[in-house]
Scaffold this motif. Structure first.
Motif, mmCIF file in Angstrom:
data_model
loop_
_atom_site.group_PDB
_atom_site.id
_atom_site.type_symbol
_atom_site.label_atom_id
_atom_site.label_comp_id
_atom_site.label_asym_id
_atom_site.label_seq_id
_atom_site.Cartn_x
_atom_site.Cartn_y
_atom_site.Cartn_z
ATOM 1 N N LEU A 99 0.645 -1.230 0.079
ATOM 2 C CA LEU A 99 -0.239 0.071 0.002
ATOM 3 C C LEU A 99 0.849 1.182 0.066
ATOM 4 O O LEU A 99 0.770 2.218 -0.568
ATOM 5 C CB LEU A 99 -1.052 -0.137 1.058
ATOM 6 N N GLN A 104 2.318 1.953 -3.325
ATOM 7 C CA GLN A 104 1.313 2.402 -4.183
ATOM 8 C C GLN A 104 1.112 3.823 -4.056
ATOM 9 O O GLN A 104 0.993 4.621 -5.062
ATOM 10 C CB GLN A 104 0.049 1.474 -4.244
ATOM 11 N N PHE A 152 1.844 6.891 -6.775
ATOM 12 C CA PHE A 152 0.852 7.887 -6.987
ATOM 13 C C PHE A 152 1.329 9.218 -6.780
ATOM 14 O O PHE A 152 1.124 10.223 -7.416
ATOM 15 C CB PHE A 152 -0.431 7.879 -6.072
ATOM 16 N N PRO A 207 4.717 22.362 -22.571
ATOM 17 C CA PRO A 207 5.454 21.310 -23.321
ATOM 18 C C PRO A 207 6.487 22.221 -24.453
ATOM 19 O O PRO A 207 7.467 21.856 -24.805
ATOM 20 C CB PRO A 207 4.400 20.374 -24.027
ATOM 21 N N ARG A 216 -2.006 -2.028 -12.580
ATOM 22 C CA ARG A 216 -2.023 -1.039 -11.488
ATOM 23 C C ARG A 216 -1.150 0.047 -12.041
ATOM 24 O O ARG A 216 -1.604 1.184 -11.816
ATOM 25 C CB ARG A 216 -1.542 -1.901 -10.360
ATOM 26 N N LEU A 267 -4.930 13.536 -16.132
ATOM 27 C CA LEU A 267 -5.416 14.773 -15.061
ATOM 28 C C LEU A 267 -4.417 16.057 -15.536
ATOM 29 O O LEU A 267 -4.876 17.083 -15.771
ATOM 30 C CB LEU A 267 -4.920 14.729 -13.764
ATOM 31 N N MET A 294 -4.172 21.480 -20.957
ATOM 32 C CA MET A 294 -4.918 21.794 -22.384
ATOM 33 C C MET A 294 -6.088 22.837 -22.050
ATOM 34 O O MET A 294 -6.217 23.675 -22.609
ATOM 35 C CB MET A 294 -5.528 20.508 -23.154
ATOM 36 N N VAL A 343 -6.628 13.622 -26.774
ATOM 37 C CA VAL A 343 -4.929 13.654 -26.602
ATOM 38 C C VAL A 343 -4.711 13.203 -25.093
ATOM 39 O O VAL A 343 -3.711 12.600 -24.878
ATOM 40 C CB VAL A 343 -4.670 15.255 -26.447
ATOM 41 N N HIS A 394 -1.923 10.207 -24.427
ATOM 42 C CA HIS A 394 -1.141 10.339 -23.551
ATOM 43 C C HIS A 394 -0.887 9.395 -22.425
ATOM 44 O O HIS A 394 -0.162 8.717 -21.970
ATOM 45 C CB HIS A 394 -0.992 11.860 -22.914
ATOM 46 N N LEU A 436 -8.088 0.471 3.133
ATOM 47 C CA LEU A 436 -7.269 1.480 2.496
ATOM 48 C C LEU A 436 -6.903 1.105 1.222
ATOM 49 O O LEU A 436 -5.681 0.592 1.053
ATOM 50 C CB LEU A 436 -6.294 2.149 3.398
ATOM 51 N N ASP A 437 -7.790 0.448 0.479
ATOM 52 C CA ASP A 437 -7.126 -0.009 -0.859
ATOM 53 C C ASP A 437 -7.222 0.792 -1.703
ATOM 54 O O ASP A 437 -7.473 2.067 -1.433
ATOM 55 C CB ASP A 437 -8.582 -1.101 -1.335
ATOM 56 N N LEU A 438 -6.252 0.609 -3.031
ATOM 57 C CA LEU A 438 -5.861 1.614 -3.960
ATOM 58 C C LEU A 438 -7.377 2.151 -4.640
ATOM 59 O O LEU A 438 -7.422 3.072 -5.179
ATOM 60 C CB LEU A 438 -5.110 1.004 -5.061
ATOM 61 N N TRP A 450 -8.137 5.286 -3.521
ATOM 62 C CA TRP A 450 -7.543 6.199 -4.115
ATOM 63 C C TRP A 450 -8.279 6.531 -5.472
ATOM 64 O O TRP A 450 -8.256 7.911 -6.036
ATOM 65 C CB TRP A 450 -6.204 6.075 -4.397
ATOM 66 N N ALA A 500 -9.406 10.012 -6.349
ATOM 67 C CA ALA A 500 -8.904 10.688 -7.884
ATOM 68 C C ALA A 500 -10.119 11.197 -8.972
ATOM 69 O O ALA A 500 -9.998 12.215 -9.465
ATOM 70 C CB ALA A 500 -7.881 9.825 -8.760
ATOM 71 N N LEU A 530 -11.875 14.041 -7.272
ATOM 72 C CA LEU A 530 -11.075 15.289 -7.478
ATOM 73 C C LEU A 530 -10.839 15.586 -8.827
ATOM 74 O O LEU A 530 -11.227 17.032 -9.080
ATOM 75 C CB LEU A 530 -9.379 14.941 -7.015
ATOM 76 N N PHE A 531 -10.763 14.810 -9.832
ATOM 77 C CA PHE A 531 -10.981 15.323 -11.262
ATOM 78 C C PHE A 531 -12.116 15.927 -11.565
ATOM 79 O O PHE A 531 -12.116 16.776 -12.320
ATOM 80 C CB PHE A 531 -10.728 13.769 -11.929
ATOM 81 N N VAL A 549 -12.218 19.324 -10.150
ATOM 82 C CA VAL A 549 -11.365 20.181 -10.947
ATOM 83 C C VAL A 549 -11.983 20.431 -12.123
ATOM 84 O O VAL A 549 -11.939 21.960 -12.561
ATOM 85 C CB VAL A 549 -10.025 19.500 -11.143
ATOM 86 N N LEU A 550 -12.566 19.678 -12.626
ATOM 87 C CA LEU A 550 -13.100 20.076 -14.060
ATOM 88 C C LEU A 550 -14.420 21.112 -13.916
ATOM 89 O O LEU A 550 -14.333 21.963 -14.523
ATOM 90 C CB LEU A 550 -13.981 18.793 -14.530
ATOM 91 N N MET A 577 -12.973 24.426 -13.019
ATOM 92 C CA MET A 577 -12.425 25.115 -14.130
ATOM 93 C C MET A 577 -13.611 25.486 -15.159
ATOM 94 O O MET A 577 -13.514 26.652 -15.800
ATOM 95 C CB MET A 577 -11.660 24.186 -14.879
ATOM 96 N N ASN A 629 -13.972 29.597 -15.796
ATOM 97 C CA ASN A 629 -14.044 30.067 -17.197
ATOM 98 C C ASN A 629 -15.253 30.840 -17.593
ATOM 99 O O ASN A 629 -15.312 31.736 -18.470
ATOM 100 C CB ASN A 629 -13.588 28.622 -18.066
ATOM 101 N N PRO A 637 -13.624 34.549 -18.299
ATOM 102 C CA PRO A 637 -12.846 33.823 -19.302
ATOM 103 C C PRO A 637 -11.399 33.881 -19.705
ATOM 104 O O PRO A 637 -10.725 32.706 -19.856
ATOM 105 C CB PRO A 637 -13.349 34.296 -20.786
ATOM 106 N N TRP A 669 0.522 20.730 -27.442
ATOM 107 C CA TRP A 669 -0.604 19.664 -26.654
ATOM 108 C C TRP A 669 -1.180 18.978 -27.964
ATOM 109 O O TRP A 669 -1.232 17.790 -27.841
ATOM 110 C CB TRP A 669 -1.505 20.318 -26.009
#
Lengths: 182, 771
Positions: free
Chosen positions: A56, A59, A63, A78, A117, A128, A134, A156, A160, B352-354, B357, B361, B364-365, B368-369, B372, B376, B380, B564
């Motif tokens: 754990l 991992q 991350f 970039p 994994r 992310l 972008m 994209v 990636h 607490l397995d991945l 996470w 994640a 969180l994603f 954030v989206l 944003m 925006n 803008p 990009w």
């Protein structure tokens, strides 16, 4: 005979040689030494728990490596890094580090699991990073036709993620830094 | 034992025992042929057969079909199942229980005494081992008993568990059979109904006192026809991976004293070889009292099986349970820390397995989206300064700007990034400004003194210079040139690298190669060379430099984006257009650099001052106090004209060129028009200020009244704008505001007066020249 088997099983556990220990435990089980088998299996279970904790941690390191790596990379675009430098860092260096951590967190487990994994951790991090990068870059272009932006972002990001994920996956599968016996 | 069966459609029947599927008549032959026939085929001339379990009579049916069978003993502990076999399932099992060769025994096979070497073939058709009691039919002791009852050359067929869903348990059974001293040949078969119930591929085991190989299964020859199974193909299911085969050797053996099978069934997540590591051995005896459940139970089945719950509770050995708990309780005080440690690590490794996470994640994603997207929408583009200070109306022609020089485009200069499509679509065809707005193309015709072509661009300072004109009448190649980039309302960069200042509809100033020429834009005639004032060149250079900085920024933004997504330009038209815009911006930057080099520097070192009473019409052209016009040429040499004749610097007097006169008159008209507009604008502003003055004076009077009424309280507060401040302070600030307004009015009045003066002078000169 049975005391020798028990002793040998304990020594194998001390060495971290689970297969060897289980071989002795199997012999004890056939011979009907249930109490000794229980005790030995409990030790193996504890060993397994410590290994799981270590896994754990690795991992989490994987991350964190991905997040920190791409956070540092995002300090400039970039284009500012230059295509070659950016490509090496984003698609090779960071995924390799993630793969080393994530893949080695699952030593003893099938290669496919280690691959996936590593793949998902590295792919998720770069995905992310790509999406945010972008979106920020695109927001500065007022003259652009943004009707297809979501599709472009996803395309994209997907590419990636696939590239970084495959690199991390193969790294995690092929490079094994054997953990020391616990 | 709880029995439940129901019909599906008209003919099909499905039987469950203790909640576990026993057979579905639509594919039961797959199961029973795969179980019974291989053992019979591989046994040495089978005559006497033992069937343990299998009270439904279906395995018996297959046995009785086999030639040479003389006697069959069927032992089943459930009279209910046997009754069903004789009634509801009689047709399905071909009335096998009524066959004279069959001896049916209602008993627990595990306790039944078998004669030594009594049977040629033994078929174990026990139900799925849901409880520790039923798992007794899978212990090494039981298989040793069967081995004892088997004749040499005989064969045992064992119904097992799923090697796909419960590989550890399957490996455990194989290892247990091996431990009894029998050779094994495990194989698996896909049974549709089993698969639909979540069992996956089903496992069987052949066991014998002699070596068994896959080749024997491959070469199997069945003397009776099969309905749903090709026995020759069973060997395909006998191939297992190295990991699985390792499991057959290393898996724990299920013994009466050390029953492990149920634990392995309860934790099917333990894969193959890892079955060696049995989960928490701290609680095995508690786990042993749990039953294995399945997810496919229907409502009707649950209702029927409800009785089983009560039965299960009865079967729990409370005394044994309490004894085990007591043992644990005695150990706890000494090992409490270790126990808690184990519990903690167990919870940590479980919780607490991945996956956690992964979930976070994803959250969180998504966050954030959303942030944003909202950011925006609200703002803008905070990265770009909105207040860029361009030249605006500070005209290169000293106020002779023309708002609609090119028509069509929006040329109001509020600084912003490129926000329109000009650089993506019309660049190179239509003139474009820094915001990307494109303008109606207009061709300027004039002599190209530089010698560079007008249509194909230019190469900056690298080309050869043409002959500099010395007067307005020197014939040269007259060409049409297109504006490339609009720098300001009246300043454009041409495609050949010249700069053009618009004076009026008729007249322009061409600024290039250190020289300035007045040109009749309609005929392209070079009217007169004009004094090249150094300030004009420096201002053009500064404007180009300022906008080139903006271009640099825009180029960088697009370079970032294309770094990009550039590679997707083949797939997305919008990215292709982004790339075109990027290349066009780079091209414009390169061309502007070339234009600045071509612009050169003025060779003039003097500055021409206005004479008393004179005003400037445009750079190098003044209207004198007597309405004559003074045109300053290279070197500051002046020619004057009253609209009829022209006095050259040499003193010679000639008639004025009608085209020159027309151009100057058009500029004067333009000036009058612009002066009128400026005056009107100033007057509007003045009226607003007067209204504001009146309002402010009212406020002041009001504050003064309040001050008088509240003279006892010097700190009395009043509203001032959106604030509350002491009245004394409000009076002071209002008086300051009033003074500021009056000052602005004075400035506007002065501006109006000056514009009126200019207008008057222009009008007077125009009248003089027109007459």
């Amino acid at each position: 005979m049975s005391s020798n088997e028990v002793q040998a099983a304990h020594e194998a556990i001390d060495r971290g040689d689970i297969d060897g220990a289980l071989h002795h435990i199997n012999n004890l089980s056939i011979a009907g030494h249930a109490r000794e088998v229980d005790e030995l299996q409990r030790r193996i279970w504890q060993l397994n728990q410590r290994a799981r904790q270590r896994n754990l941690n690795l991992q989490v390191y994987a991350f964190a490596t991905g997040v920190l790596g791409y956070a540092l990379l995002s300090t400039q675009s970039p284009a500012a890094w230059g295509p070659a430098v950016w490509g090496v860092i984003a698609l090779v260096a960071i995924p390799v580090m993630v793969g080393i951590f994530a893949g080695n967190s699952l030593i003893g487990i099938e290669k496919s699991k280690r691959f996936w994994r590593s793949f998902f951790i590295a792919g998720g991090c770069i995905g992310l990073y790509t999406l945010i990068g972008m979106a920020l870059s695109r927001s500065k272009m007022e003259s652009a036709d943004k009707s297809m932006d979501v599709v472009i972002f996803l395309a994209v990001m997907l590419v990636h993620s696939l590239v970084a994920g495959v690199v991390a996956g193969f790294t995690g599968t092929l490079i094994q830094i054997k953990a020391r016996a616990i | 034992m709880n029995i439940y069966w129901h019909k599906v459609g008209d003919d099909a029947k499905v039987l469950y025992i203790d909640g576990n599927l026993q057979f579905d008549s639509r594919d039961e032959a797959v199961y029973h042929e795969s179980l019974a026939l291989p053992a019979l085929c591989l046994a040495d001339k089978p005559q006497s057969v033992l069937i343990c379990g299998g009270g439904d009579g279906l395995a018996l049916r297959e046995v009785l079909r086999f030639p040479g069978i003389t006697d069959v003993t069927l032992i089943d502990c459930s009279p209910e199942v046997l009754d069903l076999a004789r009634s509801e399932f009689a047709e399905l099992n071909a009335h096998s229980l009524e066959d004279s060769r069959v001896k049916v025994v209602v008993a627990d096979a595990l306790e039944y005494p078998f004669e030594s070497s009594r049977f040629d073939a033994i078929i174990c058709d026990f139900t799925f081992p849901t409880t520790q009691e039923s798992a007794q039919g899978f212990t090494v002791e039981w298989y040793q008993k069967l081995k004892h009852a088997l004749r040499p050359g005989g064969m045992i067929a064992i119904n097992s568990v799923s090697p796909q869903n419960t590989p550890a348990a399957f490996a455990c059974i194989v290892a247990t059979v091996k431990a009894s001293g029998l050779f094994t040949l495990p194989y698996r078969v896909c049974i549709p109904s089993f698969r639909d119930h979540g069992f996956g591929a089903w496992g069987f085991i052949l066991a014998s006192q002699s070596q068994l190989t896959i080749k024997r299964l491959q070469a199997i020859q069945c003397p009776v026809p099969t309905r749903q199974v090709a026995l020759g193909s069973l060997e395909k299911g006998a191939h297992f991976s190295d990991k699985d085969r390792a499991g057959f050797h290393f898996a724990p053996v299920n013994r009466r004293e050390n029953p492990v099978l149920q634990r392995l069934l309860l934790d099917p997540e333990i894969p193959g070889r890892d079955a060696k590591v049995i989960p928490p051995p701290e609680f095995p005896h508690l786990i042993d009292h749990l039953e294995v459940n399945h997810p496919y139970h229907s409502r009707a089945m649950i209702e029927t099986l409800a009785e089983q719950i009560a039965g299960s509770l009865k079967h729990i050995d409370l005394h044994k349970l309490v004894v085990e708990l007591s043992k644990r309780a005695k150990l706890l005080p000494q090992r409490i820390l270790e126990e808690l440690e184990i519990l903690r690590s167990y919870l940590a490794s479980t919780v607490l397995d991945l996956e956690i996470w992964g979930k976070w994640a994803a959250r969180l994603f998504a966050t954030v989206l959303i942030v944003m997207t909202i950011a925006n929408s609200i703002s803008p583009d905070p990265a770009f300064a909105k207040g860029h200070a361009g030249l605006g109306h500070s005209s290169f022609s000293r106020g002779f700007s023309e708002h609609e020089s090119f028509g069509g485009g929006v040329s109001t200069r509020v600084s912003a990034p490129i926000s329109s499509q000009g650089f993506r679509s019309t660049y190179g065809y239509d003139p474009v400004d820094i915001y990307g707005y494109h303008y109606t193309p207009r061709v300027y015709i004039y002599n190209d003194y530089s010698g560079y072509g007008g249509g194909g661009g230019y190469s900056g300072a690298g080309g050869s210079r043409g002959t500099q004109p010395t007067n307005g009448h020197q014939p040269h190649q007259t060409m049409g040139h297109k504006p490339l980039f609009v720098l300001d309302d009246d300043l454009v960069a041409m495609d050949n690298g010249d700069f053009v200042v618009s004076l009026s509809e008729n007249a322009i100033l061409v600024v290039s190669q250190g020289a300035v020429n007045l040109v009749d834009v309609k005929t392209g005639k070079n009217l007169v060379p004009v004094f090249a004032e150094p300030k004009l060149f420096s201002e053009i250079r500064a404007e180009v430099s300022s906008q080139a900085g903006d271009l640099d920024h825009e180029v960088a933004v697009r370079r970032d984006w294309l770094s990009w997504a550039g590679w997707t330009s083949e797939f997305f038209g919008t990215v292709k257009a982004d790339n075109a815009e990027y290349l066009n911006l780079q091209d414009l930057k390169r061309r502007l650099g070339g234009a600045v080099k071509k612009l050169g520097t003025s060779s003039e070192s003097n500055v021409i001052n206005l004479e008393d009473g004179a005003i400037e019409l445009f750079v190098g052209c003044h209207i004198l106090s007597d309405n004559r016009i003074a045109l300053y040429g290279p070197g500051g040499k002046v020619s004057t004209s009253d609209g009829t004749s022209m006095v050259l610097p040499s003193g010679h007097k000639i008639s004025i060129d009608p085209d020159l006169k027309a151009a100057l008159v058009s500029v004067m008209k333009k000036m009058i028009k612009e002066s009128d507009q400026d005056i009107a604008s100033d007057q509007t502003d003045l009226q607003s200020l007067q209204a504001e003055q009146s309002s402010t004076e009212n406020d002041l009077r009001e504050y003064q009244n309040i001050q008088v009424q509240n003279s006892y309280d010097p700190g009395y507060e009043v509203d001032y704008g959106t604030d509350s401040i002491p009245v004394e302070q409000a009076i002071q600030q209002t008086q300051a505001d009033l003074a500021s307004i009056i000052q602005e009015q004075r400035q506007l009045q002065q501006s109006i007066a000056a514009n009126q003066e200019h207008r008057s002078r222009f009008a007077s000169a125009l009248e003089s020249w027109s007459s």
